[in-house]
Write a protein that holds these residues in place. Structure first.
Motif, PDB file in Angstrom:
ATOM      1  N   MET A   1       0.843  -1.181   0.000  1.00 46.04           N
ATOM      2  CA  MET A   1       0.000   0.000   0.000  1.00 46.04           C
ATOM      3  C   MET A   1       0.882   1.236   0.000  1.00 46.04           C
ATOM      4  SD  MET A   1      -3.088   0.910   2.595  1.00 46.04           S
ATOM      5  CE  MET A   1      -3.560  -0.795   2.532  1.00 46.04           C
ATOM      6  N   LYS A   2       0.504   2.212  -0.752  1.00 42.53           N
ATOM      7  CA  LYS A   2       1.289   3.444  -0.850  1.00 42.53           C
ATOM      8  C   LYS A   2       1.039   4.323   0.373  1.00 42.53           C
ATOM      9  CE  LYS A   2       1.109   3.269  -5.844  1.00 42.53           C
ATOM     10  NZ  LYS A   2       0.673   3.902  -7.061  1.00 42.53           N
ATOM     11  N   SER A   3       1.953   5.225   0.604  1.00 44.11           N
ATOM     12  CA  SER A   3       1.835   6.095   1.773  1.00 44.11           C
ATOM     13  C   SER A   3       0.927   7.282   1.486  1.00 44.11           C
ATOM     14  CB  SER A   3       3.219   6.590   2.186  1.00 44.11           C
ATOM     15  OG  SER A   3       3.732   7.423   1.181  1.00 44.11           O
ATOM     16  N   ALA A   4       0.692   8.059   2.537  1.00 40.74           N
ATOM     17  CA  ALA A   4      -0.165   9.239   2.413  1.00 40.74           C
ATOM     18  C   ALA A   4       0.374  10.160   1.338  1.00 40.74           C
ATOM     19  CB  ALA A   4      -0.246   9.969   3.752  1.00 40.74           C
ATOM     20  N   HIS A   5      -0.498  10.616   0.488  1.00 36.09           N
ATOM     21  CA  HIS A   5      -0.215  11.586  -0.570  1.00 36.09           C
ATOM     22  C   HIS A   5       0.650  11.048  -1.697  1.00 36.09           C
ATOM     23  CE1 HIS A   5      -2.147  14.345   2.062  1.00 36.09           C
ATOM     24  NE2 HIS A   5      -1.281  14.069   2.989  1.00 36.09           N
ATOM     25  N   ASP A   6       0.911   9.755  -1.723  1.00 41.18           N
ATOM     26  CA  ASP A   6       1.717   9.166  -2.775  1.00 41.18           C
ATOM     27  C   ASP A   6       0.778   8.609  -3.840  1.00 41.18           C
ATOM     28  OD1 ASP A   6       3.809   8.127  -4.212  1.00 41.18           O
ATOM     29  OD2 ASP A   6       4.018   6.331  -2.974  1.00 41.18           O
ATOM     30  N   HIS A   7       0.043   9.523  -4.469  1.00 48.63           N
ATOM     31  CA  HIS A   7      -0.892   9.074  -5.482  1.00 48.63           C
ATOM     32  C   HIS A   7      -1.069  10.139  -6.556  1.00 48.63           C
ATOM     33  CE1 HIS A   7      -3.513  11.252  -2.628  1.00 48.63           C
ATOM     34  NE2 HIS A   7      -4.168  11.610  -3.696  1.00 48.63           N
ATOM     35  N   SER A   8      -1.565   9.683  -7.683  1.00 52.44           N
ATOM     36  CA  SER A   8      -1.831  10.574  -8.804  1.00 52.44           C
ATOM     37  C   SER A   8      -3.199  11.203  -8.606  1.00 52.44           C
ATOM     38  CB  SER A   8      -1.829   9.753 -10.100  1.00 52.44           C
ATOM     39  OG  SER A   8      -2.451  10.467 -11.129  1.00 52.44           O
ATOM     40  N   HIS A   9      -3.380  12.390  -9.120  1.00 58.17           N
ATOM     41  CA  HIS A   9      -4.692  13.019  -9.018  1.00 58.17           C
ATOM     42  C   HIS A   9      -5.534  12.776 -10.255  1.00 58.17           C
ATOM     43  CE1 HIS A   9      -4.706  14.910  -5.127  1.00 58.17           C
ATOM     44  NE2 HIS A   9      -3.409  14.876  -5.261  1.00 58.17           N
ATOM     45  N   CYS A  10      -5.130  11.834 -11.099  1.00 57.86           N
ATOM     46  CA  CYS A  10      -5.970  11.392 -12.199  1.00 57.86           C
ATOM     47  C   CYS A  10      -6.916  10.351 -11.620  1.00 57.86           C
ATOM     48  CB  CYS A  10      -5.130  10.774 -13.320  1.00 57.86           C
ATOM     49  SG  CYS A  10      -4.060  11.969 -14.113  1.00 57.86           S
ATOM     50  N   HIS A  11      -8.187  10.659 -11.566  1.00 58.83           N
ATOM     51  CA  HIS A  11      -9.166   9.760 -10.970  1.00 58.83           C
ATOM     52  C   HIS A  11      -9.696   8.803 -12.018  1.00 58.83           C
ATOM     53  CE1 HIS A  11     -10.212  12.813  -7.557  1.00 58.83           C
ATOM     54  NE2 HIS A  11      -8.936  12.585  -7.674  1.00 58.83           N
ATOM     55  N   ALA A  12      -9.630   7.522 -11.700  1.00 57.69           N
ATOM     56  CA  ALA A  12     -10.215   6.525 -12.574  1.00 57.69           C
ATOM     57  C   ALA A  12     -11.730   6.575 -12.427  1.00 57.69           C
ATOM     58  CB  ALA A  12      -9.693   5.139 -12.208  1.00 57.69           C
ATOM     59  N   THR A  13     -12.416   6.179 -13.473  1.00 60.59           N
ATOM     60  CA  THR A  13     -13.879   6.116 -13.444  1.00 60.59           C
ATOM     61  C   THR A  13     -14.318   4.824 -14.128  1.00 60.59           C
ATOM     62  OG1 THR A  13     -14.048   7.337 -15.515  1.00 60.59           O
ATOM     63  CG2 THR A  13     -14.180   8.624 -13.477  1.00 60.59           C
ATOM     64  N   GLY A  14     -15.580   4.514 -13.979  1.00 64.15           N
ATOM     65  CA  GLY A  14     -16.171   3.375 -14.685  1.00 64.15           C
ATOM     66  C   GLY A  14     -15.438   2.067 -14.443  1.00 64.15           C
ATOM     67  N   GLU A  15     -15.261   1.315 -15.537  1.00 59.01           N
ATOM     68  CA  GLU A  15     -14.631  -0.002 -15.438  1.00 59.01           C
ATOM     69  C   GLU A  15     -13.192   0.065 -14.942  1.00 59.01           C
ATOM     70  OE1 GLU A  15     -15.959  -3.086 -15.645  1.00 59.01           O
ATOM     71  OE2 GLU A  15     -17.861  -2.000 -15.750  1.00 59.01           O
ATOM     72  N   ALA A  16     -12.479   1.141 -15.284  1.00 57.67           N
ATOM     73  CA  ALA A  16     -11.091   1.284 -14.809  1.00 57.67           C
ATOM     74  C   ALA A  16     -11.057   1.397 -13.286  1.00 57.67           C
ATOM     75  CB  ALA A  16     -10.427   2.497 -15.457  1.00 57.67           C
ATOM     76  N   LEU A  17     -12.001   2.144 -12.715  1.00 58.26           N
ATOM     77  CA  LEU A  17     -12.073   2.281 -11.265  1.00 58.26           C
ATOM     78  C   LEU A  17     -12.413   0.934 -10.621  1.00 58.26           C
ATOM     79  CD1 LEU A  17     -12.003   4.063  -8.730  1.00 58.26           C
ATOM     80  CD2 LEU A  17     -14.423   4.572  -9.136  1.00 58.26           C
ATOM     81  N   VAL A  18     -13.349   0.218 -11.204  1.00 61.71           N
ATOM     82  CA  VAL A  18     -13.738  -1.091 -10.675  1.00 61.71           C
ATOM     83  C   VAL A  18     -12.548  -2.053 -10.740  1.00 61.71           C
ATOM     84  CG1 VAL A  18     -15.275  -3.082 -10.986  1.00 61.71           C
ATOM     85  CG2 VAL A  18     -16.176  -0.760 -11.235  1.00 61.71           C
ATOM     86  N   ALA A  19     -11.810  -2.020 -11.840  1.00 61.45           N
ATOM     87  CA  ALA A  19     -10.634  -2.889 -11.981  1.00 61.45           C
ATOM     88  C   ALA A  19      -9.569  -2.551 -10.937  1.00 61.45           C
ATOM     89  CB  ALA A  19     -10.064  -2.773 -13.392  1.00 61.45           C
ATOM     90  N   GLN A  20      -9.361  -1.262 -10.678  1.00 59.14           N
ATOM     91  CA  GLN A  20      -8.395  -0.856  -9.650  1.00 59.14           C
ATOM     92  C   GLN A  20      -8.850  -1.322  -8.273  1.00 59.14           C
ATOM     93  OE1 GLN A  20      -7.563   3.344  -9.771  1.00 59.14           O
ATOM     94  NE2 GLN A  20      -6.692   3.250 -11.821  1.00 59.14           N
ATOM     95  N   ALA A  21     -10.142  -1.215  -8.003  1.00 65.36           N
ATOM     96  CA  ALA A  21     -10.686  -1.651  -6.715  1.00 65.36           C
ATOM     97  C   ALA A  21     -10.513  -3.154  -6.549  1.00 65.36           C
ATOM     98  CB  ALA A  21     -12.156  -1.259  -6.600  1.00 65.36           C
ATOM     99  N   GLN A  22     -10.809  -3.901  -7.587  1.00 67.03           N
ATOM    100  CA  GLN A  22     -10.652  -5.353  -7.536  1.00 67.03           C
ATOM    101  C   GLN A  22      -9.198  -5.718  -7.249  1.00 67.03           C
ATOM    102  OE1 GLN A  22     -11.831  -7.482 -11.075  1.00 67.03           O
ATOM    103  NE2 GLN A  22     -11.253  -9.458 -10.216  1.00 67.03           N
ATOM    104  N   LYS A  23      -8.290  -5.095  -7.957  1.00 68.42           N
ATOM    105  CA  LYS A  23      -6.854  -5.362  -7.777  1.00 68.42           C
ATOM    106  C   LYS A  23      -6.421  -5.035  -6.350  1.00 68.42           C
ATOM    107  CE  LYS A  23      -2.384  -4.177  -9.877  1.00 68.42           C
ATOM    108  NZ  LYS A  23      -1.619  -3.403  -8.936  1.00 68.42           N
ATOM    109  N   ALA A  24      -6.850  -3.895  -5.838  1.00 71.92           N
ATOM    110  CA  ALA A  24      -6.472  -3.480  -4.490  1.00 71.92           C
ATOM    111  C   ALA A  24      -7.024  -4.438  -3.438  1.00 71.92           C
ATOM    112  CB  ALA A  24      -6.950  -2.054  -4.217  1.00 71.92           C
ATOM    113  N   LEU A  25      -8.263  -4.892  -3.610  1.00 75.63           N
ATOM    114  CA  LEU A  25      -8.868  -5.785  -2.630  1.00 75.63           C
ATOM    115  C   LEU A  25      -8.163  -7.141  -2.632  1.00 75.63           C
ATOM    116  CD1 LEU A  25     -11.139  -5.762  -0.517  1.00 75.63           C
ATOM    117  CD2 LEU A  25     -12.594  -6.870  -2.212  1.00 75.63           C
TER     118      LEU A  25
END
Length: 156
Positions: A1-25
């Protein structure tokens, strides 16, 4: 898991967001079940914080059978614990994390009129909150700051 503030501000949406959530879980050692996917998809389609009851009702309509709110609560609690969702404590409602699995402090501007919750990042405030906690022998796990008031549209 990445640390606080170590993220991009490009927000995924739709299927890309769901895929990221699946991967993270899955990376967190949890299973991505059909029900968990359905809850995440339903949560992610809301621009404003959604309650477990609203999600359960919408899923029941879509599935054509009852969905227990307590089952949705358990899934949402898991999503919060794994950074797939953020809980707006003051309204007992949830938002999908636009950066699934990434840990960062949450600052929300919550409108008391329309319910909108705008997420803002401020590294300086986050660091001050964590420093304050540490100076009091407290280890901050998930700082959430909510500022209640009126959004620009409701205040006009």
């Amino acid at each position: 898991m990445k640390s606080a503030h170590d993220h991009s501000h490009c927000h995924a949406t739709g299927e890309a967001l769901v895929a990221q959530a699946q991967k993270a879980l899955v990376e967190a050692g949890e299973q991505w079940t059909d029900m968990r996917k359905d809850v995440f998809v339903e949560l992610a389609r809301h621009e404003r914080p959604a309650s477990a009851y609203l999600i359960a009702d919408n899923l029941a309509q879509a599935r054509g059978k009852r969905v227990a709110a307590n089952s949705v609560y358990r899934i949402l609690d898991l999503f919060v614990a794994t950074n797939l969702a953020i809980k707006i404590e003051s309204s007992n409602a949830y938002l999908a994390n636009a950066h699934p699995g990434e840990s960062h402090d949450c600052i929300y501007l919550v409108c008391d009129e329309c319910g909108e919750a705008a997420h803002v990042d401020d590294k300086t405030i986050s660091e001050k909150l964590r420093t304050l906690a540490a100076s009091n022998a407290f280890q901050a796990q998930r700082p959430v700051l909510e500022i209640r008031g009126l959004c620009g549209q409701c205040a006009a």
